[in-house]
Write a protein that holds these residues in place. Structure first.
Motif, PDB file in Angstrom:
ATOM      1  N   SER A 282       0.806  -1.222   0.000  1.00 35.16           N
ATOM      2  CA  SER A 282       0.000   0.000   0.000  1.00 35.16           C
ATOM      3  C   SER A 282       0.839   1.272   0.000  1.00 35.16           C
ATOM      4  O   SER A 282       0.346   2.340  -0.377  1.00 35.16           O
ATOM      5  CB  SER A 282      -0.939   0.015   1.216  1.00 35.16           C
ATOM      6  OG  SER A 282      -0.182  -0.041   2.422  1.00 35.16           O
ATOM      7  N   ALA A 283       2.113   1.185   0.412  1.00 34.64           N
ATOM      8  CA  ALA A 283       2.951   2.387   0.458  1.00 34.64           C
ATOM      9  C   ALA A 283       3.223   2.924  -0.940  1.00 34.64           C
ATOM     10  O   ALA A 283       3.333   4.138  -1.139  1.00 34.64           O
ATOM     11  CB  ALA A 283       4.262   2.086   1.174  1.00 34.64           C
ATOM     12  N   ASN A 311       3.845  11.778   3.966  1.00 28.78           N
ATOM     13  CA  ASN A 311       3.148  10.489   3.856  1.00 28.78           C
ATOM     14  C   ASN A 311       3.565   9.493   4.928  1.00 28.78           C
ATOM     15  O   ASN A 311       3.575   8.273   4.691  1.00 28.78           O
ATOM     16  CB  ASN A 311       3.371   9.870   2.474  1.00 28.78           C
ATOM     17  CG  ASN A 311       2.898  10.763   1.351  1.00 28.78           C
ATOM     18  OD1 ASN A 311       1.935  11.509   1.513  1.00 28.78           O
ATOM     19  ND2 ASN A 311       3.567  10.699   0.222  1.00 28.78           N
ATOM     20  N   SER A 314       1.075   6.596   5.773  1.00 34.39           N
ATOM     21  CA  SER A 314       0.897   5.493   4.832  1.00 34.39           C
ATOM     22  C   SER A 314       2.116   4.588   4.748  1.00 34.39           C
ATOM     23  O   SER A 314       2.126   3.617   3.987  1.00 34.39           O
ATOM     24  CB  SER A 314       0.571   6.042   3.438  1.00 34.39           C
ATOM     25  OG  SER A 314       1.643   6.820   2.943  1.00 34.39           O
ATOM     26  N   THR A 315       3.148   4.892   5.527  1.00 31.38           N
ATOM     27  CA  THR A 315       4.383   4.099   5.463  1.00 31.38           C
ATOM     28  C   THR A 315       4.741   3.462   6.800  1.00 31.38           C
ATOM     29  O   THR A 315       5.854   2.959   6.966  1.00 31.38           O
ATOM     30  CB  THR A 315       5.562   4.971   4.996  1.00 31.38           C
ATOM     31  OG1 THR A 315       5.758   6.050   5.920  1.00 31.38           O
ATOM     32  CG2 THR A 315       5.299   5.544   3.608  1.00 31.38           C
TER      33      THR A 315
END
Length: 415
Positions: A282-283, A311, A314-315
């Motif tokens: 997803s990353a 971000n 998201s990571t």
């Protein structure tokens, strides 16, 4: 027979022979001559370098976990110092009671919203339409296999159905239900209070439930003067994750990808360059800056540190990663390798575009070399006329891949 008749027959035979020869040449070109075309289309290619490394962050582990634990914040959620991140229950019964309490609190919130905003019968038709739309959207997502927002879609549908059920309720009916709910909530709160403890964070940051044992050894402090050997040594100190850990808080928005790469990376990357790192999952692709490149060791390896402050949410699940480093992106018209030709007199690149059954030479500029294709673009000039622009190579054009004795204007058949 009159001489004029002989002449007429001879002319007819000559014309017939010419026609047969003409179509014979075309047939040869199609079936023997080997004219082959390909369609030109727009395409983007990336130049990448492989890497293996670790994501490095400032992290604080929350160790006060338990066997019956419920995390109440989402992965990647921002939490404040002192915020509740989890509940720990003394028994399965206490867990189930608290889940019921959460459900009743949601229902109470909905009823209070309806009471404060009023309920009119005229809203029923509008809500029915919204319910149908929500069901359709949910069905489409499931059919397409897009389950990322499934829980939110289900929650929205439940909320609409709930509102529809109470659309024609009177204020007195709503008040009675709210009163009954408050009574149930009060009883459950008393029952669960002594059987529940909460876990709070003493620091603010981004929450992650993944504790992998690298939190204390892969920190930004190891990045100064990093080498392939020192990175491997730091990762080797990985601790066994504790089964009682609640999660961790990432306390800085700055994060790094420390990678081991081939020494030839220095031909393509320099400190300060902005690149895209393609991580799995997803990353996805993350834009990062090259912070440092070490000198090469005896094995021809270097340690490269990439930096970002975006971000982070998201990571959070990234740690030990194999990723492609994108150092160049090229967009142009994709043509097969065999379609690109060189003018022997000028040395210019070009292709033969098929236009009106003829091969037309179009000069192009070479942008990128792929495995079996080139990316090109037409050579342009200032103040071009419409006629000149019309002769430029465009997506959708057909170009000759093979054929003998090609030249500008040659009559060909698209075979």
């Amino acid at each position: 027979m009159k001489p004029s008749k002989y002449i007429f027959r001879i002319l007819m035979l000559v014309l017939l022979a010419g026609a047969l020869a003409y179509f014979g040449v075309y047939a040869y070109q199609v079936f023997v001559g080997g004219y082959e075309t390909a369609t030109v289309y727009s395409y983007t290619s990336e130049s990448t370098l492989p890497s293996t490394g670790y994501v490095v962050r400032e992290e604080t582990v929350l160790s006060d976990g338990g066997d019956l634990m419920e995390i109440v914040v989402a992965e990647g959620e921002n939490v404040a110092s002192g915020g509740v991140v989890a509940r720990i229950y003394s028994s399965q019964e206490a867990l189930e009671q608290h889940q019921e309490l959460d459900r009743l609190l949601e229902e109470l919130e909905r009823l209070e919203y309806l009471q404060s905003n009023g309920t009119e019968e005229s809203d029923a038709m509008k809500l029915n339409s919204q319910i149908v739309d929500a069901i359709t959207a949910l069905k489409s997502s499931v059919s397409a296999g897009d389950l990322d927002n499934l829980s939110e879609q289900v929650g929205e549908l439940e909320n609409l159905i709930f509102q529809r059920d109470y659309t024609i309720s009177s204020d007195s009916s709503l008040s009675a239900e709210i009163s009954a709910l408050n009574s149930q909530i009060y009883s459950l709160e008393n029952a669960t209070e002594s059987a529940t403890s909460i876990v709070r964070t003493s620091v603010s940051g981004i929450f992650s439930a993944m504790v992998d044992g690298y939190e204390s050894c892969l920190t930004p402090s190891i990045l100064d003067g990093l080498t392939p050997e020192s990175l491997r040594a730091a990762a080797a100190v990985q601790e066994e994750p504790s089964g009682q850990a609640t999660g961790k808080i990432i306390t800085s928005f700055d994060w790094y990808y420390a990678a081991i790469m081939d020494k030839n990376v220095s031909k393509y990357l320099s400190t300060g360059d902005t690149v895209t790192i393609n991580f799995d999952g997803s990353a996805g692709g993350q834009e990062m800056t090259v912070q440092s490149i070490s000198t090469a060791n005896e094995d021809g390896e270097v340690a490269v540190v990439f930096y970002s402050n975006r971000n982070l949410s998201s990571t959070t699940l990234l740690r030990e990663e194999e990723a492609d480093v994108v150092y160049g992106t090229y967009t142009g018209l994709r043509v097969p390798m065999k379609a690109l030709r060189i003018d022997q007199e000028t040395g210019a690149y070009g292709v033969y575009r098929v236009t009106g059954g003829q091969a037309k030479w179009v000069e192009v500029e070479l942008l990128y070399t792929g495995s079996d294709y080139y990316l090109v673009r037409s050579v342009t000039e200032e103040n071009m006329t419409q006629t000149q622009e019309a002769k430029q190579l465009r997506a959708g054009d057909s170009v000759l891949v093979s054929g003998k004795d090609l030249h500008d204007g040659k009559v060909v058949i698209d075979g």
